[in-house]
Design a protein around this motif. Structure first.
Motif, PDB file in Angstrom:
ATOM      1  N   GLU A 172       2.622   3.281   9.157  1.00  0.00           N
ATOM      2  CA  GLU A 172       2.090   4.147   8.320  1.00  0.00           C
ATOM      3  C   GLU A 172       2.045   5.639   9.920  1.00  0.00           C
ATOM      4  OE1 GLU A 172       0.299   0.557   6.646  1.00  0.00           O
ATOM      5  OE2 GLU A 172       1.565   1.311   8.301  1.00  0.00           O
ATOM      6  N   TYR A 199      -3.940   5.576   2.354  1.00  0.00           N
ATOM      7  CA  TYR A 199      -3.210   5.101   1.226  1.00  0.00           C
ATOM      8  C   TYR A 199      -3.836   5.359   0.328  1.00  0.00           C
ATOM      9  CZ  TYR A 199      -2.649   1.555   5.094  1.00  0.00           C
ATOM     10  OH  TYR A 199      -1.708   1.336   6.804  1.00  0.00           O
ATOM     11  N   LYS A 238       0.678  -1.263  -0.069  1.00  0.00           N
ATOM     12  CA  LYS A 238      -0.244   0.093  -0.029  1.00  0.00           C
ATOM     13  C   LYS A 238       0.455   0.791   0.133  1.00  0.00           C
ATOM     14  CE  LYS A 238      -1.457  -1.474   3.696  1.00  0.00           C
ATOM     15  NZ  LYS A 238      -1.521  -3.016   3.865  1.00  0.00           N
ATOM     16  N   THR A 263       1.510   4.330   1.226  1.00  0.00           N
ATOM     17  CA  THR A 263       0.879   5.063   2.664  1.00  0.00           C
ATOM     18  C   THR A 263       2.299   6.656   2.407  1.00  0.00           C
ATOM     19  OG1 THR A 263       1.694   3.395   3.209  1.00  0.00           O
ATOM     20  CG2 THR A 263       1.466   4.977   4.793  1.00  0.00           C
TER      21      THR A 263
END
Length: 519
Positions: free
Chosen positions: A319, A375, A186, A188
């Motif tokens: 994250e 994301y 993903k 981020t």
């Protein structure tokens, strides 16, 4: 704990981390040491500005992505901050992936420009026909064919003067790709204020990085942990950072430490464990830092006994930018992840997001302003993970009455044995105390009745031989130390454990292997 940055409406992270050092009189201060080379802050600024001007000459505009597939060298801060300074968005890409992964990263991000180390160019060339958006490749540390640009020649043709783009604290600043252990990686998306928040909280209040520090991170710059360690924490304080472009082997780490004498050394538990079985010294190091996985209490004990220096364990994530729970230099509780970093809040909740009682295990939620905005192109995943001000870490923790947090595993790593939850981390820590064990990993495996029981994969120290007697001895050791149901029913001796590029054990591979073996 509330914490506010109070940044101006117009704010550019490159100005804060690089140009500010020049304004504060550090133009001649050494910023980067890499092998036998060094760059001052003035040279980093000049290189950063040339990169920014070079990207503009290629038509790169604000908010466009620029992919960085680079080794840890003096080029990295120039490329990273040069992109940011013009309002573009650098993407720090893992250098240890496969061709299909790079095709995914570049197509998913739609980056038109890629800066790539010469040693990795062949991998990119192998998938060029599949890259739908890439237009320009800039080769670092070598030559290029006539269709690509050579970094040194390219930057030399551009001015070393550049005004920062009029970005705001809430503009997109950089991307990191999270691991894809539960699906595709993903993108981020972090904002211009995120690095500053992590710096003002963990960097200044826990690490206490000073201008006189020399920072050396075994964790690479493409990793969220390494990016803070090796780039924005030292640059925030006008300190010096050390880069090692090669593999972080114990010998290489000891050699680099001897050569550059860092005061802060960052690594992951696996590397600390490997270094303990090699000869070497930590001359000059005042503190060591660990993240990536829980640090076994046994490694901390042996490290302090040998070197007289502690390892400050903590937990962070891609994250959340960096570490948000940590031990302190003067407050290390073995086996614990430590206490909250100032500026962050935590909740431990059940499956319905209700707070659990003190001491009970639940899922950790974190609140803090270094959390990524979202994301990229993953709307449903964003909604499930980023819950308003809070983010679901998907890590299982409990907190004791003194405020220390204890990691018990990822949500999908926990084992239910005889109807009772078992933390693989607890069992691993116990096995690690045995004199024969270098490292281990515990996963669930089905028995003959298809009920899940703990299975341990064990790497032995050099002077021990695998065998049934040793297996029985380790099992008995765990039975005496922990509740009986927690002991590993099977022990498999292996030469090494499968790991990610950042040193985390690939538990999903071991789970699959354990299941297939049982079948």
């Amino acid at each position: 704990m509330d914490f506010t940055l109070n940044l101006p409406e117009q704010f550019n992270a490159a100005d804060y981390f690089v140009d500010r050092n020049i304004r504060e009189g550090r133009a001649d201060k050494v910023a980067v040491l890499c092998e036998d080379r060094q760059l001052t802050y003035g040279q980093v600024q000049a290189g950063m500005n040339r990169v920014g001007n070079g990207l503009r000459s290629l038509g790169v505009r604000m908010e466009e992505r620029v992919a960085l597939l680079l080794l840890d060298t003096e080029v990295y801060p120039q490329a990273f901050f040069g992109s940011i300074k013009i309002g573009a968005v650098p993407i720090c890409i893992n250098t240890l992936m496969r061709p299909k992964d790079y095709a995914y990263f570049l197509n998913d991000s739609r980056a038109r420009v890629l800066m790539v180390d010469q040693s990795l160019l062949g991998i990119i060339n192998g998938v060029r026909s599949k890259l739908n958006f890439l237009e320009h490749v800039i080769v670092v540390g070598g030559t290029a064919d006539e269709t690509d640009l050579v970094f040194d020649t390219w930057v030399a043709g551009h001015s070393d003067a550049l005004e920062a783009a009029p970005t705001t604290p809430d503009d997109a600043c950089f991307w990191l790709y999270s691991s894809g252990s539960t699906g595709l990686p993903k993108g981020t998306v972090h904002l211009h204020h995120d690095m500053v928040y992590a710096t003002e909280t963990y960097g200044k209040q826990v690490l206490k990085v000073k201008e006189t520090d020399v920072c050396f991170s075994a964790a690479k710059l493409f990793f969220a942990y390494g990016l803070g360690n090796g780039l924005y924490f030292p640059f925030s304080a006008g300190a010096t950072t050390v880069y090692h472009p090669g593999r972080p082997t114990p010998d290489a780490m000891y050699s680099t430490i001897a050569k550059h004498r860092p005061t802060i050394y960052y690594a992951v538990p696996t590397l600390f464990g490997s270094m303990l079985v090699q000869d070497g010294a930590l001359d000059g190091v005042r503190i060591c830092v660990s993240a990536g996985e829980a640090l076994p209490a046994e490694i901390l004990k042996r490290w302090k006994e040998r070197f007289g220096v502690g390892i400050m364990d903590g937990i962070g994530s891609t994250e959340i930018s960096h570490i948000f729970i940590s031990n302190r230099e003067d407050d290390m509780r073995a086996g614990s992840t430590g206490k909250l970093v100032p500026g962050y809040e935590a909740r431990i909740v059940d499956d319905d997001l209700n707070d659990v009682a003190e001491g009970d295990v639940g899922t950790l939620l974190i609140k803090g302003d270094s959390i990524a905005a979202y994301y990229w192109n993953k709307h449903e995943k964003t909604k499930k993970t980023m819950l308003g001000d809070w983010i679901n870490t998907d890590d299982k923790f409990f907190r004791d009455e003194d405020g220390y947090f204890f990691y018990v595993g990822r949500s999908n790593d926990m084992l239910k044995v005889g109807g009772i939850w078992v933390s693989p981390i607890e069992v691993e820590a116990c096995i690690m105390e045995h004199a024969s064990v270098l490292e281990c990993a515990v996963v669930g495996a089905p028995d003959k009745e298809n009920l899940i029981k703990p299975k341990a994969y064990v790497v032995l120290k050099d002077n021990f031989e695998p065998g049934e007697e040793l297996s029985k001895e380790i099992k008995e050791y765990v039975k005496k130390a922990l509740a009986h149901y927690k002991y590993p029913r099977w022990i498999e001796f292996v030469d090494e454990l499968p790991k990610t590029a950042t040193g985390k054990i690939k538990r999903f591979m071991l789970k699959d292997q354990a299941t297939q073996t049982a079948a």
